[in-house]
Motif scaffolding. Structure first.
Motif: not given
Length: 326
Positions: A107-127
């Protein structure tokens, strides 16, 4: 719909905006109307013809997106029409729409920029999968991140610090060292002017580090072994410095060390579902609290994907590069 395809592998200009059929949701899939897509080093490798999409995935690049659910399969239970989400993909994110298994959606988390949140899934899953699930970094341990200013590196620093570990990070310029330290690294190391092995040995009173997250490979691997503490773990997730390495096996054995090479997109679906389930449980609360945030370098319109790749290949970026689709 539009998609950025690669008719012939090559340089950044090999990326071409094409018309392709719209995806259809499978029984356990959702279709996402894409707001933005993350640009990753794997996309560059795919564009060059070295890292094709796995079977069943779209043939064009894109490993993570943010967007809105516009269709759901008959067996989907965790998403509904109109949900704002982010998703981890096996490919196809550089497009107006993409279909993805519901288990790879968060789920998208309120408080994040909707565009910027696209930069999270790959990085957090990798780390999370490498540093915490595989290497099992503990709060009392020390992590060395190569490429602290990269998209993955910036998340690794924040996540390890949020969970109580000491973090050192290498970077190639004074500005990127400062960037890494501003994210929380206890010490940034300018690898062009400092020997990272000597620095970490000094910082740890000769003990070395417990975990290395290596995005470089090549001749860095032998030096990782030298920097490693007894019982240490080296996670190799990229080979920007070369695909071949020579190490002192005796040194590795003497330290009872482990070297683990992984990729993410080619893992079985069940493994990727488990990774995302753990991200949702352990990482998403930290993101919601603001302890871990996407770090944005730049945003390019979808039709200028070539410029986004040029930016990545220049090495001048700090944080994530994104493509704005909507």
């Amino acid at each position: 719909m539009r998609a950025v395809t690669v008719p012939v592998p090559g340089g950044p200009r090999a990326l071409v905006v094409s018309e392709v059929p719209e995806p259809v949701a499978g029984p356990r899939e959702v279709v996402i109307d894409v707001a933005a897509a993350g640009v990753n080093r794997a996309d560059v490798n795919q564009r060059e013809g070295h890292y094709p999409s796995p079977a069943g995935a779209p043939s064009w690049p894109g490993l993570e997106v943010s967007g809105t659910v516009v269709a759901v399969g008959d067996e989907v239970t965790t998403a509904s029409l109109g949900d704002h989400v982010v998703a981890l993909l096996s490919g196809g994110g550089y497009a107006d729409r993409v279909a993805v298994d519901e288990g790879l959606v968060l789920p998208y988390l309120k408080g994040l920029d909707f565009v910027e949140s696209a930069g999270l899934p790959e990085a957090v899953a990798t780390v999370w999968s490498n540093v915490f699930m595989n290497a099992q970094l503990q709060p009392v341990e020390t992590l060395l991140v190569h490429g602290g200013s990269s998209g993955v590196g910036s998340i690794a620093i924040q996540l390890a610090k949020a969970l109580g570990s000491t973090v050192y990070a290498t970077a190639g310029t004074a500005d990127k060292v400062a960037f890494s330290e501003a994210l929380g690294a206890d010490r940034g190391i300018d690898y062009k002017n400092e020997d990272f092995v000597a620095v970490v040995k000094e910082l740890t009173d000769g003990r070395g580090v417990d975990v290395v997250l290596d995005l470089v490979g090549g001749d860095y691997l032998a030096r990782d072994v030298e920097a490693l503490a007894v019982g240490g773990r080296i996670m190799v997730i990229a080979s920007q410095g070369g695909a071949e390495a020579t190490i002192d096996v005796g040194r590795l054995m003497g330290k009872r060390g482990r070297i683990w090479g992984t990729t993410l997109r080619a893992r079985p679906l069940e493994e990727r579902r488990e990774i995302m389930a753990q991200v949702r449980e352990h990482v998403w609360p930290l993101v919601a609290r603001g302890d871990v945030r996407p770090v944005l370098d730049s945003v390019f319109p979808l039709e200028f994907a070539a410029l986004a790749h040029e930016r990545m290949e220049s090495g001048g970026h700090s944080g994530k590069i994104l493509l704005a689709v909507r």
